[in-house]
Design an enzyme around this catalytic site. Structure first.
Site, mmCIF file in Angstrom:
data_model
loop_
_atom_site.group_PDB
_atom_site.id
_atom_site.type_symbol
_atom_site.label_atom_id
_atom_site.label_comp_id
_atom_site.label_asym_id
_atom_site.label_seq_id
_atom_site.Cartn_x
_atom_site.Cartn_y
_atom_site.Cartn_z
ATOM 1 N N ASP A 192 5.788 4.777 -0.142
ATOM 2 C CA ASP A 192 5.702 3.985 1.145
ATOM 3 C C ASP A 192 6.309 2.761 0.926
ATOM 4 O OD1 ASP A 192 4.605 4.427 4.211
ATOM 5 O OD2 ASP A 192 3.594 2.482 3.364
ATOM 6 N N GLU A 220 7.504 10.128 -19.087
ATOM 7 C CA GLU A 220 6.479 10.111 -20.326
ATOM 8 C C GLU A 220 5.809 11.414 -19.975
ATOM 9 O OE1 GLU A 220 3.925 6.629 -20.292
ATOM 10 O OE2 GLU A 220 2.133 7.943 -21.014
HETATM 11 C C1 GLC Z 1 5.849 3.549 6.665
HETATM 12 C C2 GLC Z 1 5.144 4.906 7.050
HETATM 13 C C3 GLC Z 1 4.564 4.727 8.377
HETATM 14 C C4 GLC Z 1 3.501 3.391 7.999
HETATM 15 C C5 GLC Z 1 4.156 2.341 7.353
HETATM 16 C C6 GLC Z 1 2.993 1.261 6.988
HETATM 17 O O1 GLC Z 1 6.628 3.263 7.276
HETATM 18 O O2 GLC Z 1 6.243 5.871 7.037
HETATM 19 O O3 GLC Z 1 3.910 5.701 8.815
HETATM 20 O O4 GLC Z 1 3.000 3.079 9.133
HETATM 21 O O5 GLC Z 1 4.729 2.708 6.222
HETATM 22 O O6 GLC Z 1 2.428 1.786 5.784
#
Ligand code: GLC
Length: 540
Positions: free
Chosen positions: A208, A258
């Protein structure tokens, strides 16, 4: 390349766990539901699944606010259920990717709570960005940064003596404090988190906000706060895409290697990378960094032949020399679904959006590289556009003063069977309510119905995936554009596969004689109808 790297042309299915299948009858999807749905995914023919965050979380951003990186929220199951899911998926030849959230955690994370309780300047606070405010009494935020979901990126805390005190940084909601990656403790913690899940058998991670993590060390004002406030893209050059982030991805890649060295199973890191230029994007997939980074320009392109050709050509150029392949995506849990996106401003009920979404899918599956499918895309689900305000849960809605209705409509629970909500989504009583209401017309899209109808989107995706793996040439290599009339794109792959898409509404002559191998809609010989894509083997 001597050895086939499975991820280079993989098709991964994004499971938004909350909305996939509910095994407990509480109206919320869960890990046991995902396990129950595996045979369906196997039939579809995907190589792997990416599970949206299922960790313990107060759910301010549906799990992207993680309170414990090493456990399962009781709403979704527990670690034993997780292990059963991984085992069952592997038995069916389906790989499992987790969604890891390293830019921020939840304000309920124990380390953040410790930081709140500790004094300014303490080691507990040094894991986050706690800074004194500006102005004589520190009552103004430390800088002018905006949060991605609206409002300022800083929140002031109350100190132990009851007085207003320092501010902490959150690039998303106040419930999602940003980690301070300049603190080695944070890097060490995530190293352990990766290993925790790799030891449990996962095949990789979707990362993310992968262009986040580091902020400019001095946290100076942004040069263009209006632009930061206007967009959901990460444009503030001091808050995103700092060069130090690449060291983290090199380390994570080394951790994956690893594990591969131990058991021969290649792990995959795919980044959610939103950066201002293709050149910056390519840096994230250098041979010793991430395997893949989502290429969002295709998702952002309007339904237009020139626009599609431009983004595809640019992607192919930028990927050359990185060692990676392009990672295509048309839908995800943050975006309006293609059927609806491409349908506008076509008259409602014209079916144009649905036809175009099918054509786009066939185009995507013919491109060299990997592709991600978002749950429900294979059913041709449209966006649910008329959810009442009081059921919306996306924090963007709340934080923009109810202006931006963006992300709930693509997260409505999947229809599986039957004529009325919950359409087999929950195993509970008829009265069990899915966490977001499903419209009546979802009956038309239920998986049972889709599987029984050979003209359904589901069959198109299934056939596309089957052909894709039969024609090994599809994932690797490049494409050769063919001459066509305006409004039509055609390209050749490998020795003999041709894919053409008619972006217009009137039929055009097909670029290849004979019956297509696969088409997104009915085709007469020699003709490619409007809003249709087809694949041919060109024997000439
Ligand atoms: C990314 C995710 C989204 C989330 C954001 C904050 O963009 O896809 O759904 O709200 O990160 O974590």
């Amino acid at each position: 390349m001597n050895r086939h790297h499975w991820w280079r042309d993989a098709v991964i299915y994004q499971v938004y766990v909350r909305s996939f299948l509910d095994s407990t009858g509480d109206g919320i999807g869960d890990l046991a539901g995902v396990r129950a749905g595996l045979p369906y995914l196997r039939k579809l023919g995907v190589d792997g699944i990416w599970l949206s965050p299922f960790y313990p979380s107060p759910q301010h951003d549906h799990g992207y606010d993680v309170a414990d990186y090493r456990d399962v929220d009781p709403v979704y199951g527990d670690l034993d259920e997780f292990d059963r899911l991984v085992t069952a998926a592997h038995r069916l030849g389906i790989r499992v990717l987790l969604d890891i959230v390293p830019n921020h955690c939840s304000s309920g994370h124990p380390w953040f709570r410790e930081a709140l309780a500790a004094a300014p300047g303490s080691p507990e606070r040094a894991r986050f960005h706690f800074v004194d405010g500006r102005g004589p009494d520190g009552s103004e935020p430390p800088n002018n940064w905006h949060a991605m979901f609206g409002g300022p990126a800083w929140t002031r805390v109350t100190e132990a003596d009851g007085r207003p005190g320092q501010w902490y940084l959150h690039m998303f909601t106040p419930e999602q404090p940003d980690w301070n990656w300049r603190n080695p403790e944070v890097a060490a913690e995530f190293d352990q988190v990766l290993r925790f899940w790799l030891d449990r058998g996962v095949d990789g991670f979707r990362i993310d906000v992968a262009a986040g993590l580091f902020k400019h060390p001095e946290l100076p004002d942004s040069p263009d706060p209006e632009a930061d406030a206007r967009t959901r893209d990460s444009v503030n050059p001091l808050a995103w895409n700092q060069p130090e982030v690449h060291d983290v991805w090199r380390h994570w890649r080394a951790v994956c290697e690893e594990y591969t060295a131990r058991d021969g199973r290649e792990r995959l890191l795919v980044g959610e990378v939103s950066v201002p230029s293709a050149r910056e994007h390519a840096k994230y997939v250098r041979p010793d960094e991430l395997h893949q980074a989502f290429f969002f320009d295709l998702l952002g392109a309007p339904w237009d032949a020139d626009a599609f050709r431009k983004v595809i050509s640019e992607a192919m150029q930028d990927i050359a020399g990185t060692g990676s392949t392009v990672t295509w995506v048309l839908n995800n849990h943050d975006q309006v679904r293609t059927v609806t996106r491409y349908g506008e401003p076509a008259p409602e009920g014209s079916g144009l959006g649905a036809a175009r979404a099918r054509a786009a899918a066939l185009l995507m599956l013919a491109l060299p590289g990997a592709a991600y499918i978002y749950q429900g895309e294979e059913l041709g689900l449209p966006e649910v556009v008329d959810l009442p305000d009081d059921v919306l849960t996306d924090p963007i809605f709340r934080r923009t003063g109810s202006r931006a209705r963006i992300r709930d409509g693509c997260r409505v629970p999947l229809p599986w069977s039957g004529q009325a909500s919950p359409f087999g989504f929950t195993s509970g009583a008829e009265s069990a309510k899915p966490w977001l209401p499903q419209p009546e017309y979802f009956a038309e899209y239920a998986t049972h119905r889709a599987l029984a109808d050979t003209r359904s989107s589901w069959h198109l995706y299934r056939d596309g995936l089957q052909l894709r793996s039969a024609l090994h040439q599809l994932g690797e290599g490049t494409l050769r554009w063919l001459d066509t009339q305006p409004g039509v794109l055609a390209f050749a792959r490998g020795d003999d596969l041709v894919c053409a898409v008619n972006f217009g509404t009137a039929p055009v002559p097909a670029p290849v004689a004979g019956t297509p191998l696969l088409a997104s809609g009915p085709c007469r010989p020699g003709e490619l109808p409007g809003s249709t894509a087809a694949w041919w083997i060109d024997g000439s």
